[in-house]
Design an enzyme around this catalytic site. Structure first.
Site, PDB file in Angstrom:
ATOM      1  N   ALA A   1      -1.855  -2.227  -0.099  1.00  0.00           N
ATOM      2  CA  ALA A   1      -1.686  -1.110  -1.042  1.00  0.00           C
ATOM      3  C   ALA A   1      -1.382  -1.579  -2.463  1.00  0.00           C
ATOM      4  CB  ALA A   1      -0.590  -0.177  -0.545  1.00  0.00           C
TER       5      ALA A   1
ATOM      6  N   HIS B   1     -10.306  -7.389   1.864  1.00  0.00           N
ATOM      7  CA  HIS B   1      -9.880  -6.132   2.477  1.00  0.00           C
ATOM      8  C   HIS B   1     -10.600  -5.985   3.799  1.00  0.00           C
ATOM      9  CE1 HIS B   1      -7.852  -4.898  -1.151  1.00  0.00           C
ATOM     10  NE2 HIS B   1      -8.915  -5.282  -1.816  1.00  0.00           N
TER      11      HIS B   1
ATOM     12  N   TYR C   1      -8.507  -0.516  10.995  1.00  0.00           N
ATOM     13  CA  TYR C   1      -8.144  -1.933  10.852  1.00  0.00           C
ATOM     14  C   TYR C   1      -8.346  -2.761  12.117  1.00  0.00           C
ATOM     15  CZ  TYR C   1      -6.064  -0.155   6.542  1.00  0.00           C
ATOM     16  OH  TYR C   1      -5.875   0.431   5.312  1.00  0.00           O
TER      17      TYR C   1
ATOM     18  N   ARG D   1     -13.504   4.881   1.028  1.00  0.00           N
ATOM     19  CA  ARG D   1     -12.338   5.641   1.498  1.00  0.00           C
ATOM     20  C   ARG D   1     -11.851   6.585   0.392  1.00  0.00           C
ATOM     21  NH1 ARG D   1      -8.286   1.538   4.168  1.00  0.00           N
ATOM     22  NH2 ARG D   1      -7.371   3.512   4.841  1.00  0.00           N
TER      23      ARG D   1
ATOM     24  N   GLU E   1     -10.149 -11.935  -3.041  1.00  0.00           N
ATOM     25  CA  GLU E   1      -9.490 -10.693  -2.610  1.00  0.00           C
ATOM     26  C   GLU E   1     -10.183 -10.216  -1.332  1.00  0.00           C
ATOM     27  OE1 GLU E   1      -9.416  -7.726  -5.730  1.00  0.00           O
ATOM     28  OE2 GLU E   1      -9.265  -6.100  -4.269  1.00  0.00           O
TER      29      GLU E   1
ATOM     30  N   ARG F   1      -1.668  -0.588  13.800  1.00  0.00           N
ATOM     31  CA  ARG F   1      -1.754   0.298  12.629  1.00  0.00           C
ATOM     32  C   ARG F   1      -3.175   0.845  12.461  1.00  0.00           C
ATOM     33  NH1 ARG F   1      -2.399  -1.867   6.471  1.00  0.00           N
ATOM     34  NH2 ARG F   1      -2.298   0.170   5.501  1.00  0.00           N
TER      35      ARG F   1
ATOM     36  N   ASN G   1      -4.960 -10.574   0.707  1.00  0.00           N
ATOM     37  CA  ASN G   1      -5.172  -9.156   0.984  1.00  0.00           C
ATOM     38  C   ASN G   1      -3.921  -8.448   0.453  1.00  0.00           C
ATOM     39  OD1 ASN G   1      -5.435  -6.563   1.860  1.00  0.00           O
ATOM     40  ND2 ASN G   1      -6.125  -7.100   3.931  1.00  0.00           N
TER      41      ASN G   1
ATOM     42  N   PRO H   1       1.763  -5.416   2.072  1.00  0.00           N
ATOM     43  CA  PRO H   1       2.532  -4.481   2.897  1.00  0.00           C
ATOM     44  C   PRO H   1       1.740  -3.838   4.032  1.00  0.00           C
ATOM     45  CG  PRO H   1       2.052  -3.545   0.737  1.00  0.00           C
ATOM     46  CD  PRO H   1       1.676  -4.991   0.673  1.00  0.00           C
ATOM     47  N   ASN H   2       2.427  -3.710   5.130  1.00  0.00           N
ATOM     48  CA  ASN H   2       1.945  -3.038   6.346  1.00  0.00           C
ATOM     49  C   ASN H   2       0.942  -3.859   7.144  1.00  0.00           C
ATOM     50  OD1 ASN H   2       3.460  -0.579   5.846  1.00  0.00           O
ATOM     51  ND2 ASN H   2       2.021  -0.239   4.174  1.00  0.00           N
TER      52      ASN H   2
HETATM   53  C1  DQA Z   1      -6.495  -2.841   2.809  1.00  0.00           C
HETATM   54  C2  DQA Z   1      -6.999  -1.612   2.059  1.00  0.00           C
HETATM   55  C3  DQA Z   1      -5.887  -0.978   1.238  1.00  0.00           C
HETATM   56  O1  DQA Z   1      -6.372   0.165   0.548  1.00  0.00           O
HETATM   57  C4  DQA Z   1      -4.749  -0.543   2.139  1.00  0.00           C
HETATM   58  O2  DQA Z   1      -3.683  -0.042   1.368  1.00  0.00           O
HETATM   59  C5  DQA Z   1      -4.294  -1.617   3.055  1.00  0.00           C
HETATM   60  C6  DQA Z   1      -5.278  -2.525   3.653  1.00  0.00           C
HETATM   61  C7  DQA Z   1      -7.560  -3.418   3.744  1.00  0.00           C
HETATM   62  O3  DQA Z   1      -7.366  -4.538   4.205  1.00  0.00           O
HETATM   63  O4  DQA Z   1      -8.568  -2.749   4.041  1.00  0.00           O
HETATM   64  O5  DQA Z   1      -3.126  -1.687   3.402  1.00  0.00           O
HETATM   65  O6  DQA Z   1      -6.177  -3.843   1.860  1.00  0.00           O
END
Ligand code: DQA
Length: 149
Positions: free
Chosen positions: A78, A101, A25, A108, A99, A20, A75, A12-13
């Protein structure tokens, strides 16, 4: 014929990458990342399939459909910190995964330091910006070539 099939999942997002929270990011869009990964995957004769969703069940279903994939790069965004459903789906299909990120989830908010996926992953790349996706691709292909997970 491509030598390997890799499924790239974004949670998501991440469709909003580019605009964003760009201090965290960056400014590269998801389409730009996918384009570069596709170019690279062609060079290394690998087939990369990308899927992004804001919905947990869509990601779960994509994992269920991934039986003929050799590796997953995910990735989970959240859902990293909340989703036992994604964990169970990855365990169910038993396909090795990395995984990724973009940010360093350990530097964080506290709630980001827990991942439901890390302990069952082949490895985690966190905090190196979008380069993490490219390294995950290289690593997945190297591991497949060497027959190691
Ligand atoms: C994320 C880190 C997560 O905590 C966050 O909710 C994201 C992006 C990252 O790519 O750094 O949406 O996965």
């Amino acid at each position: 014929m491509s030598q390997f099939n890799i499924l790239l999942l974004n949670g998501p997002n991440l469709n909003l990458l580019g605009t964003r929270e760009s201090l965290i990011y960056g400014t590269t869009t998801l389409n730009e990342i996918i384009y570069k990964l596709s170019q690279r995957s062609k060079q290394i004769n690998t087939n990369i399939i990308h899927f992004q969703s804001n919905a947990e069940h869509m990601l779960v279903e994509k994992i269920h459909e991934s039986k003929n994939m050799d590796y997953i790069i995910i990735n989970p965004a959240a859902f990293t910190h909340t989703s036992i459903a994604l964990r169970d789906a990855l365990l169910a299909v038993n396909i090795p995964f990395i995984e990724v990120h973009i940010s360093n989830i350990y530097s964080r908010e506290n709630f980001r330091s827990h991942s439901w996926l890390s302990d069952i992953s082949s490895g985690i790349i966190s905090g190196f910006g979008i380069d993490g996706y490219y390294w995950a691709l290289e690593t997945a292909v190297n591991r497949l070539k060497n027959n190691s997970k």
